[in-house]
Write a protein that holds these residues in place. Structure first.
Motif, PDB file in Angstrom:
ATOM      1  N   ARG A  96       0.813  -1.217   0.000  1.00  0.00           N
ATOM      2  CA  ARG A  96       0.000   0.000   0.000  1.00  0.00           C
ATOM      3  C   ARG A  96       0.844   1.264   0.000  1.00  0.00           C
ATOM      4  N   ASN A  97       1.850   1.320   0.833  1.00  0.00           N
ATOM      5  CA  ASN A  97       2.677   2.527   0.908  1.00  0.00           C
ATOM      6  C   ASN A  97       3.489   2.716  -0.359  1.00  0.00           C
ATOM      7  N   THR A  98       4.011   1.628  -0.916  1.00  0.00           N
ATOM      8  CA  THR A  98       4.781   1.717  -2.157  1.00  0.00           C
ATOM      9  C   THR A  98       3.912   2.234  -3.294  1.00  0.00           C
ATOM     10  N   MET A  99       2.711   1.683  -3.429  1.00  0.00           N
ATOM     11  CA  MET A  99       1.825   2.097  -4.521  1.00  0.00           C
ATOM     12  C   MET A  99       1.350   3.532  -4.335  1.00  0.00           C
ATOM     13  N   THR A 100       1.099   3.923  -3.087  1.00  0.00           N
ATOM     14  CA  THR A 100       0.735   5.319  -2.828  1.00  0.00           C
ATOM     15  C   THR A 100       1.876   6.250  -3.212  1.00  0.00           C
ATOM     16  N   GLY A 101       3.099   5.852  -2.878  1.00  0.00           N
ATOM     17  CA  GLY A 101       4.260   6.664  -3.231  1.00  0.00           C
ATOM     18  C   GLY A 101       4.402   6.841  -4.733  1.00  0.00           C
ATOM     19  N   ILE A 102       4.172   5.759  -5.486  1.00  0.00           N
ATOM     20  CA  ILE A 102       4.273   5.842  -6.946  1.00  0.00           C
ATOM     21  C   ILE A 102       3.246   6.819  -7.500  1.00  0.00           C
ATOM     22  N   VAL A 103       2.009   6.727  -7.006  1.00  0.00           N
ATOM     23  CA  VAL A 103       0.958   7.634  -7.484  1.00  0.00           C
ATOM     24  C   VAL A 103       1.296   9.086  -7.148  1.00  0.00           C
ATOM     25  N   LEU A 104       1.750   9.331  -5.939  1.00  0.00           N
ATOM     26  CA  LEU A 104       2.068  10.705  -5.540  1.00  0.00           C
ATOM     27  C   LEU A 104       3.296  11.238  -6.258  1.00  0.00           C
ATOM     28  N   CYS A 105       4.195  10.365  -6.693  1.00  0.00           N
ATOM     29  CA  CYS A 105       5.314  10.812  -7.522  1.00  0.00           C
ATOM     30  C   CYS A 105       4.818  11.377  -8.850  1.00  0.00           C
ATOM     31  N   CYS A 106       3.690  10.851  -9.328  1.00  0.00           N
ATOM     32  CA  CYS A 106       3.114  11.384 -10.570  1.00  0.00           C
ATOM     33  C   CYS A 106       2.661  12.824 -10.384  1.00  0.00           C
ATOM     34  N   VAL A 252      14.271  16.375  -6.948  1.00  0.00           N
ATOM     35  CA  VAL A 252      14.730  15.011  -7.242  1.00  0.00           C
ATOM     36  C   VAL A 252      14.768  14.185  -5.962  1.00  0.00           C
ATOM     37  N   GLY A 253      15.243  14.792  -4.886  1.00  0.00           N
ATOM     38  CA  GLY A 253      15.240  14.111  -3.598  1.00  0.00           C
ATOM     39  C   GLY A 253      13.834  13.758  -3.142  1.00  0.00           C
ATOM     40  N   ALA A 254      12.874  14.626  -3.439  1.00  0.00           N
ATOM     41  CA  ALA A 254      11.485  14.367  -3.048  1.00  0.00           C
ATOM     42  C   ALA A 254      10.944  13.115  -3.729  1.00  0.00           C
ATOM     43  N   VAL A 255      11.207  12.983  -5.041  1.00  0.00           N
ATOM     44  CA  VAL A 255      10.732  11.798  -5.774  1.00  0.00           C
ATOM     45  C   VAL A 255      11.421  10.539  -5.265  1.00  0.00           C
ATOM     46  N   ALA A 256      12.736  10.607  -5.128  1.00  0.00           N
ATOM     47  CA  ALA A 256      13.483   9.439  -4.649  1.00  0.00           C
ATOM     48  C   ALA A 256      13.056   9.062  -3.234  1.00  0.00           C
ATOM     49  N   GLY A 257      12.890  10.053  -2.377  1.00  0.00           N
ATOM     50  CA  GLY A 257      12.491   9.781  -1.001  1.00  0.00           C
ATOM     51  C   GLY A 257      11.118   9.142  -0.912  1.00  0.00           C
ATOM     52  N   VAL A 301      20.574  19.126   0.781  1.00  0.00           N
ATOM     53  CA  VAL A 301      19.333  19.522   0.124  1.00  0.00           C
ATOM     54  C   VAL A 301      18.589  18.290  -0.384  1.00  0.00           C
ATOM     55  N   PHE A 302      19.325  17.316  -0.947  1.00  0.00           N
ATOM     56  CA  PHE A 302      18.712  16.068  -1.414  1.00  0.00           C
ATOM     57  C   PHE A 302      18.034  15.346  -0.252  1.00  0.00           C
ATOM     58  N   VAL A 303      18.738  15.227   0.876  1.00  0.00           N
ATOM     59  CA  VAL A 303      18.171  14.556   2.053  1.00  0.00           C
ATOM     60  C   VAL A 303      16.952  15.326   2.567  1.00  0.00           C
ATOM     61  N   ALA A 304      17.039  16.647   2.571  1.00  0.00           N
ATOM     62  CA  ALA A 304      15.906  17.457   3.020  1.00  0.00           C
ATOM     63  C   ALA A 304      14.685  17.226   2.132  1.00  0.00           C
ATOM     64  N   GLY A 305      14.879  17.177   0.808  1.00  0.00           N
ATOM     65  CA  GLY A 305      13.763  16.920  -0.100  1.00  0.00           C
ATOM     66  C   GLY A 305      13.178  15.541   0.100  1.00  0.00           C
TER      67      GLY A 305
END
Length: 405
Positions: A96-106, A252-257, A301-305
């Motif tokens: 559930r968390n992985t799939m939610t993350g993928i959708v929110l990355c969109c 970029v950090g936000a998407v990866a995180g 900055v990457f870690v913060a994102g």
């Protein structure tokens, strides 16, 4: 602004109407979805957003433009609660968390593409052309109506058990459901209860308030930092153009995180990931004021994102799993609406910090404080000990009359 002779204050006010519409839409469409079904409300939300944002291109003045933006914002506000609620209804518990993350990355990718599209269209076609693309989702509405499925809780509440059996068979062909099996939702809404009021009953009041505090603080931190990071870097002694690369690294950090934290949350539990990551975000932001050298700053900055936007996106997943199906969209909508208030306050908060001419270190520490408050707020939210099972009540289950799920 020049076309209608607007002052900066008037332009800012018009821009805020969309955010107020999003707050209203998140609450209202969240409640309506729990009453009338998520799919239908989601379709209406997409229609309102698409059509009224498209109409902004043909506004004849600031009044009509403001009205169109407000109604379009109402539609946008209703999309996220219903998308996440539907996703949680059908996603496997372990993902559930992985799939939610993928959708929110969109959502994040759309935010990145929007300014790129503006660079291409503005010079030759003008600002109105940016609103033309808003009509693109409309042709997909029949596809949504045909292929999106309603929540199992809604189907059961309406007595559409045959449709639910067929749907469950498609979702999991290996799960044999006897024809005489009685289907029920593992958690039921109190008779006659209103979804919004139910968020504050049965020992949920403190959790609902703390979730709101966490969302307010996190979106304050994210929006304020996104807008004022270039200004803070200039105040720290870096060149004016240096803010843009750091802003890109932040996103970029936000998407990866989001992707990494989603996977970790599925393995260890969402709350166990959220609290330390908010603390890490506060530490990274604090260190930005003391770091020296592009490489070290880029890492921070990457870690913060990753730990601000990434944690916020996983927080949406936490909320979607915390509340039972009969109030799930309402819970997400309320949290999102409160978060929008923080998103509006954040840029003002950053502007006040810059106007005070504080040392660069204090600017970054001041933006780290909301991260600590968000971590403390989630610490007060009671959750289950089993990873992926965040609610104190059972998550929806399909059970036969003997209680087997």
């Amino acid at each position: 602004m020049r076309e209608w002779n607007l002052s900066p204050v008037e332009g800012g006010l018009i821009g805020s109407y969309g955010f107020f519409g999003m707050m209203l839409g998140a609450i209202c469409f969240g409640v309506l979805a729990d009453w009338f079904g998520r799919r239908n409300v989601l379709v209406v939300s997409v229609f309102l957003f698409s059509v009224f944002m498209f109409l902004c291109a043909f506004a004849t003045g600031p009044v009509s433009f403001s009205l169109f933006r407000f109604v379009g914002g109402v539609g946008i506000g209703g999309i996220m609660p219903n998308v996440l609620a539907l996703l949680t209804d059908y996603a496997p518990t372990r993902l559930r968390n992985t799939m939610t993350g993928i959708v929110l990355c969109c959502f994040s990718l759309g935010s990145i593409l929007a300014p790129a599209l503006a660079l291409l269209m503005l010079p030759g076609l003008g600002w109105r052309s940016l609103y033309w693309v808003a009509i693109l989702p409309v042709p997909f509405l029949p596809f949504m109506v045909r292929h999106f499925r309603e929540s199992p809780a809604v189907l059961l509440a309406r007595g559409r058990t045959d449709e639910l059996r067929a749907l469950l068979a498609r979702v999991n062909p290996d799960a044999a459901i006897a024809l005489d099996a009685e289907l029920e939702v593992g958690t039921r809404q109190s008779p006659g209860g209103l979804p919004l009021a139910e968020l504050f009953r049965n020992r949920r009041a403190l959790a609902t308030i703390m979730i709101g505090v966490a969302f307010f603080m996190c979106l304050l931190m994210i929006n304020g930092l996104t807008i004022w990071l270039p200004g803070f870097m200039v105040g720290a002694g870096y060149a004016l153009g240096s803010g843009l690369p750091f802003l890109i690294i932040l996103n970029v950090g936000a998407v990866a995180g989001t992707l990494v934290l989603g996977r970790l949350a599925d393995r260890w539990g969402t709350k166990r990931v959220l609290i330390p990551m908010f603390v890490v975000s506060a530490v990274a932001l604090s260190l930005l004021g003391f770091a020296d050298g592009f490489a070290i700053l880029a890492v921070l900055v990457f870690v913060a994102g990753a730990c601000t936007t990434g944690s916020q996106n996983i927080a949406y997943s936490f909320v979607s799993q915390y509340y039972r199906p009969s109030m799930r969209a309402t819970g997400i909508g309320l949290a999102s609406a409160v978060g929008r208030v923080g998103a509006i306050v954040g840029p003002t908060y950053g502007g006040i910090l810059l106007s005070l001419s504080l040392p660069a270190e204090l600017n970054f520490v001041s933006f780290a404080v909301p991260g600590v408050i968000a971590a403390l707020a989630f610490w007060f939210v009671r959750a289950g000990a089993t990873p992926g099972q965040e609610v104190s009540e059972p998550l929806p289950a399909v059970a036969d009359s003997r209680g087997a799920s």
